[in-house]
Structures are given as structure tokens and as C-alpha cells.
Design a protein around this motif. Sequence first.
Motif, PDB file in Angstrom:
ATOM      1  N   LYS A   1       0.836  -1.201   0.000  1.00  0.00           N
ATOM      2  CA  LYS A   1       0.000   0.000   0.000  1.00  0.00           C
ATOM      3  C   LYS A   1       0.872   1.253   0.000  1.00  0.00           C
ATOM      4  O   LYS A   1       0.528   2.253  -0.609  1.00  0.00           O
ATOM      5  N   GLN A   2       2.008   1.180   0.686  1.00  0.00           N
ATOM      6  CA  GLN A   2       2.931   2.314   0.681  1.00  0.00           C
ATOM      7  C   GLN A   2       3.439   2.559  -0.733  1.00  0.00           C
ATOM      8  O   GLN A   2       3.501   3.691  -1.194  1.00  0.00           O
ATOM      9  N   GLY A   3       3.785   1.498  -1.447  1.00  0.00           N
ATOM     10  CA  GLY A   3       4.224   1.623  -2.834  1.00  0.00           C
ATOM     11  C   GLY A   3       3.128   2.196  -3.714  1.00  0.00           C
ATOM     12  O   GLY A   3       3.374   3.041  -4.583  1.00  0.00           O
ATOM     13  N   MET A   4       1.876   1.739  -3.480  1.00  0.00           N
ATOM     14  CA  MET A   4       0.741   2.252  -4.228  1.00  0.00           C
ATOM     15  C   MET A   4       0.552   3.741  -3.949  1.00  0.00           C
ATOM     16  O   MET A   4       0.311   4.526  -4.871  1.00  0.00           O
ATOM     17  N   LEU A   5       0.709   4.140  -2.692  1.00  0.00           N
ATOM     18  CA  LEU A   5       0.574   5.544  -2.304  1.00  0.00           C
ATOM     19  C   LEU A   5       1.617   6.394  -3.029  1.00  0.00           C
ATOM     20  O   LEU A   5       1.304   7.448  -3.584  1.00  0.00           O
ATOM     21  N   ILE A   6       2.845   5.931  -3.058  1.00  0.00           N
ATOM     22  CA  ILE A   6       3.921   6.680  -3.729  1.00  0.00           C
ATOM     23  C   ILE A   6       3.622   6.824  -5.217  1.00  0.00           C
ATOM     24  O   ILE A   6       3.778   7.906  -5.790  1.00  0.00           O
ATOM     25  N   GLU A   7       3.158   5.749  -5.835  1.00  0.00           N
ATOM     26  CA  GLU A   7       2.824   5.819  -7.261  1.00  0.00           C
ATOM     27  C   GLU A   7       1.692   6.800  -7.512  1.00  0.00           C
ATOM     28  O   GLU A   7       1.706   7.547  -8.496  1.00  0.00           O
ATOM     29  N   MET A   8       0.679   6.821  -6.627  1.00  0.00           N
ATOM     30  CA  MET A   8      -0.429   7.760  -6.779  1.00  0.00           C
ATOM     31  C   MET A   8       0.065   9.203  -6.666  1.00  0.00           C
ATOM     32  O   MET A   8      -0.373  10.082  -7.396  1.00  0.00           O
ATOM     33  N   LEU A   9       0.980   9.454  -5.739  1.00  0.00           N
ATOM     34  CA  LEU A   9       1.485  10.810  -5.547  1.00  0.00           C
ATOM     35  C   LEU A   9       2.418  11.243  -6.676  1.00  0.00           C
ATOM     36  O   LEU A   9       2.600  12.436  -6.902  1.00  0.00           O
ATOM     37  N   ARG A  10       3.004  10.301  -7.386  1.00  0.00           N
ATOM     38  CA  ARG A  10       3.900  10.624  -8.503  1.00  0.00           C
ATOM     39  C   ARG A  10       3.136  11.020  -9.760  1.00  0.00           C
ATOM     40  O   ARG A  10       3.712  11.601 -10.673  1.00  0.00           O
ATOM     41  N   ARG A  11       1.851  10.690  -9.822  1.00  0.00           N
ATOM     42  CA  ARG A  11       1.070  11.061 -11.010  1.00  0.00           C
ATOM     43  C   ARG A  11       1.064  12.581 -11.162  1.00  0.00           C
ATOM     44  O   ARG A  11       1.151  13.309 -10.171  1.00  0.00           O
ATOM     45  N   PRO A  12       0.946  13.104 -12.397  1.00  0.00           N
ATOM     46  CA  PRO A  12       0.939  14.563 -12.603  1.00  0.00           C
ATOM     47  C   PRO A  12      -0.176  15.266 -11.831  1.00  0.00           C
ATOM     48  O   PRO A  12       0.009  16.375 -11.354  1.00  0.00           O
TER      49      PRO A  12
ATOM     50  N   LEU B   1       6.376   8.913   4.533  1.00  0.00           N
ATOM     51  CA  LEU B   1       6.967   9.474   3.316  1.00  0.00           C
ATOM     52  C   LEU B   1       7.848  10.687   3.595  1.00  0.00           C
ATOM     53  O   LEU B   1       8.983  10.755   3.124  1.00  0.00           O
ATOM     54  N   LYS B   2       7.321  11.649   4.352  1.00  0.00           N
ATOM     55  CA  LYS B   2       8.092  12.875   4.587  1.00  0.00           C
ATOM     56  C   LYS B   2       9.217  12.678   5.597  1.00  0.00           C
ATOM     57  O   LYS B   2      10.353  13.064   5.349  1.00  0.00           O
ATOM     58  N   LYS B   3       8.906  12.083   6.745  1.00  0.00           N
ATOM     59  CA  LYS B   3       9.917  11.995   7.811  1.00  0.00           C
ATOM     60  C   LYS B   3      10.849  10.802   7.645  1.00  0.00           C
ATOM     61  O   LYS B   3      12.063  10.953   7.668  1.00  0.00           O
ATOM     62  N   LYS B   4      10.286   9.611   7.502  1.00  0.00           N
ATOM     63  CA  LYS B   4      11.126   8.412   7.467  1.00  0.00           C
ATOM     64  C   LYS B   4      11.879   8.266   6.151  1.00  0.00           C
ATOM     65  O   LYS B   4      13.069   8.006   6.136  1.00  0.00           O
ATOM     66  N   LEU B   5      11.159   8.439   5.036  1.00  0.00           N
ATOM     67  CA  LEU B   5      11.797   8.271   3.731  1.00  0.00           C
ATOM     68  C   LEU B   5      12.346   9.574   3.163  1.00  0.00           C
ATOM     69  O   LEU B   5      13.018   9.560   2.141  1.00  0.00           O
ATOM     70  N   ALA B   6      12.045  10.701   3.803  1.00  0.00           N
ATOM     71  CA  ALA B   6      12.527  12.031   3.396  1.00  0.00           C
ATOM     72  C   ALA B   6      12.170  12.349   1.948  1.00  0.00           C
ATOM     73  O   ALA B   6      12.982  12.887   1.193  1.00  0.00           O
ATOM     74  N   LEU B   7      10.947  12.026   1.557  1.00  0.00           N
ATOM     75  CA  LEU B   7      10.493  12.317   0.199  1.00  0.00           C
ATOM     76  C   LEU B   7       9.871  13.710   0.155  1.00  0.00           C
ATOM     77  O   LEU B   7       9.198  14.116   1.098  1.00  0.00           O
ATOM     78  N   PRO B   8      10.063  14.441  -0.963  1.00  0.00           N
ATOM     79  CA  PRO B   8       9.545  15.812  -1.065  1.00  0.00           C
ATOM     80  C   PRO B   8       8.058  15.846  -1.462  1.00  0.00           C
ATOM     81  O   PRO B   8       7.720  16.064  -2.615  1.00  0.00           O
ATOM     82  N   VAL B   9       7.178  15.629  -0.498  1.00  0.00           N
ATOM     83  CA  VAL B   9       5.741  15.624  -0.750  1.00  0.00           C
ATOM     84  C   VAL B   9       5.215  17.041  -0.559  1.00  0.00           C
ATOM     85  O   VAL B   9       5.509  17.691   0.442  1.00  0.00           O
ATOM     86  N   THR B  10       4.435  17.510  -1.540  1.00  0.00           N
ATOM     87  CA  THR B  10       3.825  18.836  -1.443  1.00  0.00           C
ATOM     88  C   THR B  10       2.316  18.675  -1.329  1.00  0.00           C
ATOM     89  O   THR B  10       1.749  17.669  -1.766  1.00  0.00           O
ATOM     90  N   ALA B  11       1.670  19.691  -0.742  1.00  0.00           N
ATOM     91  CA  ALA B  11       0.218  19.680  -0.602  1.00  0.00           C
ATOM     92  C   ALA B  11      -0.332  20.979  -1.171  1.00  0.00           C
ATOM     93  O   ALA B  11       0.250  22.044  -0.988  1.00  0.00           O
TER      94      ALA B  11
END
Length: 184
Positions: free
Chosen positions: A121-132, A159-169
Amino acid sequence: MTKMTETQSIILTAGAQRPENIALPLPKGLAGAAAKMAVTKMIEHGWLQEVDANLRRGEPLWRETGDGHGTTLIVTDAGLLAIGIEPVVVKSVVAIRKHAAKTPAPMEATAAQPKQRAGTKQGMLIEMLRRPQGASIAEIVEATGWLGHSARGAISGVLKKKLALPVTAEKIEGRGTVYKLEIA
């Protein structure tokens, strides 16, 4: 000699392994009247002692005293002896742990980064957030089956804290808050 129950043995053994011999938290499933009865018997036998909790150190509370203070439970020397542990040994182990905590660990050349697992589900979440177009909480909830607060927690905590990914809202009218992951 007093016969010890399995629950009492678990409480004492766990407390002997914690700093300052703190007996809390109690085992899962032991709460309410059963916890009070077990602790009261252990105090009567001299295996546990109720002491003022140091809230600054984050010691767990057994009960509040009503004057803004709380108490915690510690395993006494008699409690240690009851489970076959010499109090001197416990004090030595605690001293060794404190010394080890003060000694800095050697720096590793490369720190291990958390790895993303595929097909989760985490992988699915990342893929969803990568969509344009990114993904809204409603879309994430529908795809993963999570509740809204779980989805937001995964985004901010994992995503933000543990994996340090640049997620925007971004708030988008008609969709609500849309989260995006901008990875080059």
C-alpha cells in the motif's frame, strides 16, 4: 514462600529489564480492576513499590495522586530476588548501559536508507502521488482502504519523515487537498 502467578512474573521480569526497574507499562490485556488487584498483591508482598513519577523524564504513570502529581511502580530488590535475579547484577547492567549510551558510536560511511517495498500500500501511495495530478485523501482512502487519518499519517510520518520524500500539498477546489511527489 509465596507462590507467584505468571502475570506477576511477567511484570517483574519486564521491570527488571527497564531503566530504574520501572514496572510499567503492564502487560497487554491487564487493565482496570485486574491490574489494580495484581499490583496491590505485589505491593503487599514487597515486590513492587509505588514512588513519585518523574514526568520530566517521561516515566509512565500508575495513578494520579490528585494534587497534580503521579506515581509509578518500580520493582524492588525483593521483587528481583523473587524472580531469581540478584539486585547487584541489575545495577551493574544499568551502569554499563548508561556508559554505553554516553560513548559515541563510530560513524558509518553510509547510513542505511529505508527501502521502499514494491506491491505494498505504501508503494501504491507513492505511485499515486507521482502522477501529474497527484492524489487527494479521498482517492488514497478509496485505493488503499485506509481511513483518512491513516493516509495523512502515512504521508507525513513515513513518506516525509522516514523516507525524506519531497511531498507537497495544495488545496484544489472540488478535490480538496491534493498531495504530489515531485521526484526528478
